[in-house]
Design a protein around this motif. Structure first.
Motif, mmCIF file in Angstrom:
data_model
loop_
_atom_site.group_PDB
_atom_site.id
_atom_site.type_symbol
_atom_site.label_atom_id
_atom_site.label_comp_id
_atom_site.label_asym_id
_atom_site.label_seq_id
_atom_site.Cartn_x
_atom_site.Cartn_y
_atom_site.Cartn_z
ATOM 1 N N GLY A 87 -0.907 -8.763 0.207
ATOM 2 C CA GLY A 87 -0.368 -9.406 1.397
ATOM 3 C C GLY A 87 -1.163 -10.585 1.923
ATOM 4 N N GLY A 88 -2.307 -10.898 1.318
ATOM 5 C CA GLY A 88 -3.053 -12.100 1.699
ATOM 6 C C GLY A 88 -3.061 -13.076 0.535
ATOM 7 N N PRO A 89 -3.316 -14.361 0.787
ATOM 8 C CA PRO A 89 -3.327 -15.342 -0.303
ATOM 9 C C PRO A 89 -4.513 -15.112 -1.259
ATOM 10 C CG PRO A 89 -3.403 -16.438 1.861
ATOM 11 C CD PRO A 89 -3.620 -14.989 2.087
ATOM 12 N N LEU A 91 -6.749 -17.671 -3.431
ATOM 13 C CA LEU A 91 -6.972 -19.095 -3.686
ATOM 14 C C LEU A 91 -8.092 -19.230 -4.719
ATOM 15 C CD1 LEU A 91 -6.934 -20.067 0.106
ATOM 16 C CD2 LEU A 91 -5.005 -20.138 -1.496
ATOM 17 N N CYS A 125 5.851 -12.798 2.642
ATOM 18 C CA CYS A 125 6.086 -11.438 3.109
ATOM 19 C C CYS A 125 6.116 -11.357 4.620
ATOM 20 C CB CYS A 125 5.023 -10.481 2.546
ATOM 21 S SG CYS A 125 3.352 -10.910 2.973
ATOM 22 N N VAL A 126 6.785 -10.310 5.093
ATOM 23 C CA VAL A 126 6.798 -9.989 6.519
ATOM 24 C C VAL A 126 6.311 -8.557 6.609
ATOM 25 C CG1 VAL A 126 8.187 -9.849 8.611
ATOM 26 C CG2 VAL A 126 8.847 -11.445 6.795
ATOM 27 N N GLY A 127 5.033 -8.383 6.839
ATOM 28 C CA GLY A 127 4.475 -7.039 6.860
ATOM 29 C C GLY A 127 4.707 -6.355 5.530
ATOM 30 N N ARG A 130 7.932 -7.311 1.096
ATOM 31 C CA ARG A 130 7.376 -8.252 0.125
ATOM 32 C C ARG A 130 8.525 -8.979 -0.549
ATOM 33 N NH1 ARG A 130 1.970 -5.933 -0.038
ATOM 34 N NH2 ARG A 130 1.802 -6.010 2.214
#
Lengths: 242, 248
Positions: A87-89, A91, A125-127, A130
């Motif tokens: 849920g996080g990028p 990089l 995503c929204v919470g 996904r």
């Protein structure tokens, strides 16, 4: 003094609309990926979407993008897979760096072999919902500067909105509206959870139901969500009860 | 002020180099300790997202009225001002704040608050959010409490920004984006639990948090597992007793 970022969503949304007009196509994730490549100075963009529990290629601006997406599914690891789960990028400025090779021992060497040098995977995503992953890559190593990173995240947010509109069956002809979906309102997410329980469905379906209802009744989503949370409205499988 | 507890808090806030570091749990600890140590009635923490919007990450309680107060502050309010200026913003008597923040003041008064303080989360030129303290009684926040609040926020900010290589913004973006999404998962789980157990949002949140503490799990992990169906919602109410009592 403050790093007071004004929203880039409107600008990025205009870019996509212009690109779509130029290509003579409707605003779509395809036009969005092409715009990202033209505006962000990356080599390519690939969007993977959830259809069967595993990320599948939704669109890719070149063969390398498709390759990178497929490789990650094949070996079961990689930045986009981490994003999909976490849920996080993710990089990754240098796929050939020891830290990248250690983190993805199977994927990283293969990615370098097929010609990618850096990969920036951004969650859509929204919470718990996904929707997909937008991956930008370069054939040269290097970080994204702050402005490019901000714009990349705006592209990701707009891609998310496009895909969510599709899921809710709302195909607006107007393009990507940058600020109609109140994703920053906690009550919208609380209401999603409540509707998921009422209908015994997943969060994605519950959210789509809420949006479709809000659209059909021409009620702002925030207002409908507030009613659900206050238990003035509920959803029922055999049709909504007032 | 409980000196021992304060020292303990600073030690915990500095402890961000652990493998399983979790931004949400970390900032929840910060707001809870502010309420406990500073004699304030409610606290909340907003972080700025990539589009410059202030997003609520942690609050000392989850009442709808309080959540609204934080959401409002994308338009006006002490947090927005503290964030924009990079300096502390205080208003000791909200009865006289109507001109400065009409909507915020009305909502804060309705929620029963009489005084407010906002402290920016700032390291050098970078401002990443703000802490908001609310009190039921009007009056200036005690000087010691104010210094302590500033120090707690500074330590927390340094903790979050500690990967200060030239590319720290990438690490920060990864962490903050993940935290903002975790907060949404918590909201979705609250809704699910509130409906299944027929309780209000505050109780649903307390149940999730109680379970997380009782089982030594991250709050966001518990929320995720509840949504995935791996934790039965009915079990949430039977969380084992904490070994250390929650002090208030």
């Amino acid at each position: 003094m403050a790093r007071y970022t004004t929203s880039r969503l409107a600008q990025v949304s205009r870019w996509i609309a212009e690109e779509a007009v130029e290509l003579g196509v409707p605003v779509s994730v395809d036009a969005l990926c092409r715009t990202a490549v033209a505006r962000l100075g990356v080599s390519g963009a690939v969007l993977t979407v959830d259809t069967s529990g595993w990320p599948e290629v939704g669109c890719a601006t070149d063969a390398l993008g498709e390759r990178l997406a497929e490789l990650q599914v094949t070996v079961g690891e990689g930045p986009a897979v981490d994003v999909w789960r976490g849920g996080g990028p993710a990089l990754v400025a240098d796929l050939d760096a020891p830290s990248s090779q250690a983190r993805w021992p199977m994927f990283a060497p293969l990615a370098v072999e097929v010609g990618a040098a850096s990969l920036f995977a951004l969650p859509l995503c929204v919470g718990a919902i996904r929707v997909g992953v937008l991956s930008l890559y370069r054939v040269e190593a290097g970080h994204l500067d702050v402005a490019t990173l901000t714009d990349s995240l705006a592209f990701a947010e707009l891609a998310l909105r496009l895909l969510l509109d599709e899921q809710a069956g709302l195909n607006k002809a107007g393009g990507v509206a940058e600020d109609v979906l109140p994703l920053h309102n906690p009550q919208v997410h609380q209401a999603t959870g409540m509707v998921a329980a009422q209908l015994d469905v997943g969060m994605a379906d519950a959210f789509a139901h809420l949006r479709a209802r809000s659209f059909a009744e021409q009620t702002p989503l925030s207002d409908l969500a507030a009613d659900v949370v206050a238990r003035r409205r509920r959803f029922d499988r055999d049709g909504e009860l007032p | 002020m409980d000196g021992e507890r304060l020292v303990e808090t600073f030690v915990e806030l500095a402890d961000t180099l652990v493998d399983d570091f979790d931004v949400i749990d970390f900032l929840h600890m910060l707001v809870d300790r502010c309420v406990e140590l500073l004699d304030v009635d409610a606290a909340g923490l907003l972080l700025v997202d990539h589009q410059g919007r202030l997003q609520l990450i942690a609050t000392s309680n989850e009442q709808a009225r309080l959540l609204e107060l934080f959401q409002l502050q994308n338009d006006e309010g002490p947090c927005l001002d503290a964030f924009a200026a990079g300096t502390r913003v205080s208003h000791p008597d909200l009865a006289n704040a109507g001109e400065r923040w009409p909507r915020f003041t009305a909502a804060a008064t309705e929620a029963g608050f009489a005084a407010v303080d906002a402290v920016p989360m700032r390291l050098r030129s970078e401002v990443i959010g703000a802490l908001n303290l609310f009190r039921n009684e009007s009056g200036v926040l005690d000087a010691t409490a104010l210094r302590t609040a500033t120090a707690l926020v500074d330590v927390a900010t340094i903790g979050l920004l500690q990967q200060r290589s030239i590319h720290h913004h990438q690490v920060l973006t990864e962490q903050l984006q993940a935290a903002l999404n975790s907060r949404v998962i918590v909201e979705q789980a609250k809704g699910l639990v509130a409906e299944r157990l027929q309780v209000d949002m505050d109780t649903a949140f307390a149940a999730l948090r109680g379970y997380a503490r009782g089982h030594n799990l991250k709050l966001s992990r518990v929320a995720h597992e509840v949504i995935a169906g791996n934790i039965n919602t009915a079990e949430l109410l039977n969380a084992p007793t904490r070994t250390t009592p929650l002090r208030r």
